[in-house]
Write a protein that holds these residues in place. Structure first.
Motif, PDB file in Angstrom:
ATOM      1  N   UNK A   1       0.865  30.713 -39.637  1.00  0.00           N
ATOM      2  CA  UNK A   1       2.317  30.748 -39.431  1.00  0.00           C
ATOM      3  C   UNK A   1       2.797  29.636 -38.506  1.00  0.00           C
ATOM      4  N   UNK A   2       1.922  29.206 -37.568  1.00  0.00           N
ATOM      5  CA  UNK A   2       2.330  28.178 -36.604  1.00  0.00           C
ATOM      6  C   UNK A   2       2.678  26.860 -37.297  1.00  0.00           C
ATOM      7  N   UNK A   3       2.064  26.625 -38.463  1.00  0.00           N
ATOM      8  CA  UNK A   3       2.345  25.390 -39.197  1.00  0.00           C
ATOM      9  C   UNK A   3       3.600  25.522 -40.069  1.00  0.00           C
ATOM     10  N   UNK A   4       4.086  26.750 -40.211  1.00  0.00           N
ATOM     11  CA  UNK A   4       5.246  26.998 -41.083  1.00  0.00           C
ATOM     12  C   UNK A   4       6.252  27.907 -40.375  1.00  0.00           C
ATOM     13  N   UNK A   5       6.602  27.554 -39.191  1.00  0.00           N
ATOM     14  CA  UNK A   5       7.495  28.413 -38.399  1.00  0.00           C
ATOM     15  C   UNK A   5       8.871  28.550 -39.036  1.00  0.00           C
ATOM     16  N   UNK A   6       9.422  27.431 -39.508  1.00  0.00           N
ATOM     17  CA  UNK A   6      10.761  27.478 -40.089  1.00  0.00           C
ATOM     18  C   UNK A   6      10.742  28.275 -41.396  1.00  0.00           C
ATOM     19  N   UNK A   7       9.699  28.051 -42.182  1.00  0.00           N
ATOM     20  CA  UNK A   7       9.542  28.793 -43.430  1.00  0.00           C
ATOM     21  C   UNK A   7       9.430  30.296 -43.144  1.00  0.00           C
TER      22      UNK A   7
ATOM     23  N   UNK B   1       8.750  22.813 -40.286  1.00  0.00           N
ATOM     24  CA  UNK B   1       7.381  23.077 -40.711  1.00  0.00           C
ATOM     25  C   UNK B   1       6.569  21.791 -40.600  1.00  0.00           C
ATOM     26  N   UNK B   2       5.266  21.951 -40.396  1.00  0.00           N
ATOM     27  CA  UNK B   2       4.395  20.787 -40.385  1.00  0.00           C
ATOM     28  C   UNK B   2       4.292  20.230 -41.810  1.00  0.00           C
ATOM     29  N   UNK B   3       3.991  18.942 -41.944  1.00  0.00           N
ATOM     30  CA  UNK B   3       3.773  18.401 -43.296  1.00  0.00           C
ATOM     31  C   UNK B   3       2.410  18.833 -43.836  1.00  0.00           C
ATOM     32  N   UNK B   4       1.571  19.389 -42.969  1.00  0.00           N
ATOM     33  CA  UNK B   4       0.271  19.895 -43.431  1.00  0.00           C
ATOM     34  C   UNK B   4       0.222  21.391 -43.146  1.00  0.00           C
ATOM     35  N   UNK B   5      -0.656  22.074 -43.855  1.00  0.00           N
ATOM     36  CA  UNK B   5      -0.820  23.509 -43.666  1.00  0.00           C
ATOM     37  C   UNK B   5      -2.103  23.788 -42.892  1.00  0.00           C
ATOM     38  N   UNK B   6      -2.220  25.026 -42.467  1.00  0.00           N
ATOM     39  CA  UNK B   6      -3.457  25.450 -41.795  1.00  0.00           C
ATOM     40  C   UNK B   6      -4.675  25.153 -42.670  1.00  0.00           C
ATOM     41  N   UNK B   7      -4.526  25.387 -43.968  1.00  0.00           N
ATOM     42  CA  UNK B   7      -5.655  25.196 -44.884  1.00  0.00           C
ATOM     43  C   UNK B   7      -6.125  23.741 -44.900  1.00  0.00           C
TER      44      UNK B   7
ATOM     45  N   UNK C   1       5.986  14.606 -29.214  1.00  0.00           N
ATOM     46  CA  UNK C   1       6.881  13.467 -29.020  1.00  0.00           C
ATOM     47  C   UNK C   1       6.775  12.372 -30.083  1.00  0.00           C
ATOM     48  N   UNK C   2       5.767  12.467 -30.967  1.00  0.00           N
ATOM     49  CA  UNK C   2       5.679  11.543 -32.105  1.00  0.00           C
ATOM     50  C   UNK C   2       5.376  12.393 -33.328  1.00  0.00           C
ATOM     51  N   UNK C   3       6.298  13.240 -33.645  1.00  0.00           N
ATOM     52  CA  UNK C   3       6.135  14.260 -34.675  1.00  0.00           C
ATOM     53  C   UNK C   3       5.661  13.673 -36.002  1.00  0.00           C
ATOM     54  N   UNK C   4       4.737  14.363 -36.677  1.00  0.00           N
ATOM     55  CA  UNK C   4       4.353  13.982 -38.034  1.00  0.00           C
ATOM     56  C   UNK C   4       5.291  14.659 -39.037  1.00  0.00           C
ATOM     57  N   UNK C   5       5.569  13.964 -40.132  1.00  0.00           N
ATOM     58  CA  UNK C   5       6.470  14.540 -41.124  1.00  0.00           C
ATOM     59  C   UNK C   5       6.513  13.701 -42.382  1.00  0.00           C
TER      60      UNK C   5
END
Lengths: 206, 551
Positions: free
Chosen positions: B114-120, B132-138, B485-489
């Motif tokens: 869930x931490x990688x998809x908080x907004x979702x 959400x992160x551009x990558x998933x936990x998986x 501070x240098x967010x991935x996306x």
């Protein structure tokens, strides 16, 4: 109050034996201070030319006496040693030309402000107040309620919290910094000392 | 004059940089690893609470030092002040080979899916740049596993019903609970909660040529005298050096990434251990200098195509600074809880990490690390004196009879919580310093209140005579858990790097540290920083094979 009254004429611990090496060391510390623009030539002069070796690295004897009385209320002596026995003033003095150099001027100004406040309120030095009077005045400082005219450069609350925090450091920290003499605070807490690598937990010393 | 060309130059030998150095050196690339600090030495500050990374009253033993480093704090009212690393507001992270991993508490948390998809999972939070992160936990799972095995983690995931799915167990058995941990285990079980041993980057048994933990009381904030605590300095960096392909240069402070007019990173300008400027050309530049120093370096790297700093054409570099607000409860116990054994944190629960009704996210709770005397002198319930006879009585009475349950809340990213570079103030080398401004998101206070009340209930159940909670203020968050501070996306308009840590539009410039985090989870972030470093390295190695970085 159950704690003993602080002796009216209380002074810092007896002067340490001074050797030529120590004088040079003090001079070197002072010179280093000058080099980075924080120490004062007065410190250097006092160390080299007063004819009498200084007892303290930064503090004057009068400042040290006042600071000693404050510290002795912050961590009073009771059945266990307090700030006085732990050498909190020695710790603070040493740090004011070292890691706490940036606070040095605040000490100079704050100690003078407390002396002035005490004269205005009690017409005598802080060291000569009763223990109860000393505590009452320090509480005023802590709460920011000392007369403002003496505390224009540094606030009384800020000054008190600085001394309080540094006293705790001197009492509780490693003896190598000049405080916690003979591990008095570790003994009080029943903390094993020294911390022997990999052995304390097996009760070797108990 | 430029130094001989290498394949990769990495800035910062911490959790991220050490791993990238090892991965690239093993793949046959020539690597220079620049580190501003020195190799950590145990013997200089052993058992000295005043010179520890945790309570640096007299300075940080593992850097940076107060003499050469400074930062500017910009207040909301427009005033500024200069702070040094031993002050809390500096938001320091250690500066030595190993970075924070040389002296950390070494909790080894995986973030939850869930931490990688908080907004979702939860939707928008007003005023937050939550995404959400551009990558998933998986995506990261194999790299978490690699970090756990190569750096070394002790733990037992089977006791945590909320644990993220995993393919392999931890490589080492869990540590036993200490006295405080046992009390917490009993209390939480009575309440129907699910206590389990904290996973630790610390050897419970001999592993990878290093011995088992000897439980020093001076553990967290200190280096380990026997290297039972695993960091990049005693695991991956020695492997990198053994390949013969990697050189570690200590005492070297990076000033600028040189980006040419075509938008390619060419070199890193730095000051060497003798304060002499050096230029190290490379095919690839990797910045892993922490979530405050990484954006500072990028912002100080101005070029024709990036006049506001490398990767900063959309003003996202340095934004969304996060750390971890720690909330919880103290309790005073009738009997002794103290054990002369570090690091002392042994038990945790994840019951409140997610799925809290009406709330976004949550946080893990754990029993606190061992408290040394100076730290404890500052711990008092509200209204209790901070000096004098009563303070001393409290110290004597409760030093060995207290409990603390505490945890990091999931902070909501705030665009205005920010690292920029100061227009006037410079450090010892003349490099513009970090300017920190903004505050944490107000939502954090709500989450903090929730989690601290949960902790309070548990400490009461544990039998404490007196309990008090610790909450949060609105001040800027960062510190040792600094991130974001240098967010991935995927969208260059709202991020600094792509999903592989590659700075948008500068193909041979990478970030590999906590700066990449889209949010910082409700857990200590180091294992995620390590997993991301393996993930970024994997991508660099694949691209390297295709010779993409040569030009």
């Amino acid at each position: 109050m159950s704690e003993p009254q602080s002796a009216p004429s209380s002074k810092p611990a007896a002067p340490q034996k001074t050797t030529r090496r120590k004088v040079l060391k003090v001079a070197a510390v002072a010179a280093a201070g000058v080099a980075v623009g924080v120490g004062t030539p007065a410190v250097l002069n006092r160390a080299l030319f007063s004819g009498r070796p200084p007892r303290w690295r930064f503090l004057t004897d009068a400042e040290a006496s006042l600071l000693d009385a404050i510290c002795a209320q912050i961590i009073p002596t009771d059945q266990d040693p307090g700030a006085r026995e732990a050498g909190c003033v020695a710790f603070i003095d040493r740090q004011l030309v070292g890691a706490h150099q940036r606070f040095a001027e605040r000490y100079r100004v704050g100690l003078a402000a407390l002396a002035a406040t005490c004269q205005a309120l009690h017409a005598k030095p802080f060291e000569d107040l009763s223990s109860a009077e000393q505590i009452k005045l320090l509480e005023k400082l802590e709460q920011g309620q000392a007369p403002q005219e003496h505390w224009k450069i540094v606030s009384c609350g800020e000054f008190f919290h600085l001394v309080c925090d540094h006293s705790m450091q001197g009492f509780s920290g490693s003896p190598r910094h000049g405080g916690n003499k003979d591990y008095v605070s570790y003994r009080m807490l029943g903390l094993e000392y020294p911390d022997i690598i990999g052995q304390n937990r097996y009760g070797i010393r108990s | 004059m430029a130094l001989p060309h290498v394949n990769a130059v990495i800035v910062g030998a911490g959790a991220g940089g050490g791993i990238v150095a090892k991965e690239l050196a093993e793949a046959g690339l020539s690597v220079v690893l620049l580190e501003r600090g020195q190799w950590p030495r145990y013997d200089q500050n052993n058992d000295d609470e005043l010179v520890s990374q945790r309570t640096p009253a007299l300075g940080n033993p593992f850097g940076p030092d107060d003499a050469r480093y400074r930062r500017v704090i910009a207040n909301a009212d427009g005033t500024t002040r200069i702070v040094v690393p031993s002050q809390g507001e500096y938001n320091n992270n250690a500066g030595c080979v190993g970075g924070g991993t040389a002296s950390y508490g070494a909790m080894a948390w995986r973030f939850m899916p869930q931490d990688f998809r908080l907004k979702f999972t939860y939707g928008e939070v007003e005023g937050s740049t939550l995404d959400d992160w551009p990558i998933r936990y998986e995506d990261l799972e194999p790299f978490y596993e690699k970090a756990e095995y190569e750096i070394g983690v002790s733990g037992d995931h089977t006791l945590n019903p909320f644990a993220a799915p995993r393919k392999k167990p931890y490589p080492m058995p869990a540590f036993p609970y200490n006295k405080e941990g046992q009390i917490m285990v009993q209390a939480t079980k009575r309440m129907g909660l699910h206590p389990f041993p904290i996973p630790m980057l610390r050897n419970s048994v001999p592993y990878n040529g290093r011995p088992a933990c000897i439980h020093m009381r001076s553990c967290v904030g200190f280096a380990c005298p026997v290297n039972a605590k695993a960091g990049s300095h005693n695991t991956v960096i020695p492997i990198a050096l053994a390949t013969g392909n990697c050189q570690v240069r200590t005492g070297c402070v990076a000033a600028e990434v040189v980006v040419d007019d075509r938008g390619r990173a060419r070199a890193v300008w730095y000051f060497d251990a003798n304060d002499q400027p050096q230029e190290q050309p490379a095919d690839i530049v990797v910045v892993s200098a922490s979530a405050t120093e990484t954006p500072r370096l990028l912002l100080n790297s101005k070029s024709k195509l990036f006049p506001n700093g490398a990767g900063n054409n959309n003003d996202w570099v340095g934004r969304n600074l996060q750390g971890h607000g720690y909330v919880g409860a103290w309790g005073l116990m009738p009997d002794e809880t103290y054990e002369e054994a570090g690091p002392g944190a042994t038990v945790a629960i994840c019951d409140f990490s997610h799925g809290n009704a009406g709330l976004v996210g949550g946080g893990m709770l754990a029993n606190e690390f061992i408290r040394l005397p100076y730290l404890f002198a500052g711990v008092r319930p509200p209204g209790e004196p901070h000096w004098g006879k009563a303070h001393k009585d409290f110290q004597r009475r409760y030093y060995k009879r207290c409990l603390r349950l505490v945890g990091p809340i999931q902070e909501m990213p705030n665009f205005s919580a920010r690292v920029s570079v100061d227009p006037a103030v410079t450090d010892h080398w003349g490099i513009p310093v970090c300017r920190l401004s903004g505050s944490r998101h107000a939502y954090d206070l709500q989450l903090g209140e929730f989690l601290s009340k949960k902790a309070e209930a548990i400490v009461k159940e544990a039998g404490a005579e007196r309990v008090w909670r610790g909450g949060l203020g609105l001040g800027l968050s960062g510190g040792q858990h600094q991130a974001g501070t240098c967010r991935m996306g995927d969208d260059p308009e709202t991020s600094v790097t792509n999903r592989f840590g590659q700075v948008h539009q500068i193909d041979n410039l990478f970030v590999a540290d906590g700066s990449l985090h889209v949010n910082n989870g409700g857990f200590n972030p180091v294992l995620t920083i390590m997993a991301l470093a393996y993930w970024v390295s994997d991508h660099i190695k694949a691209d390297w094979k295709a010779s993409k970085f040569r030009s």
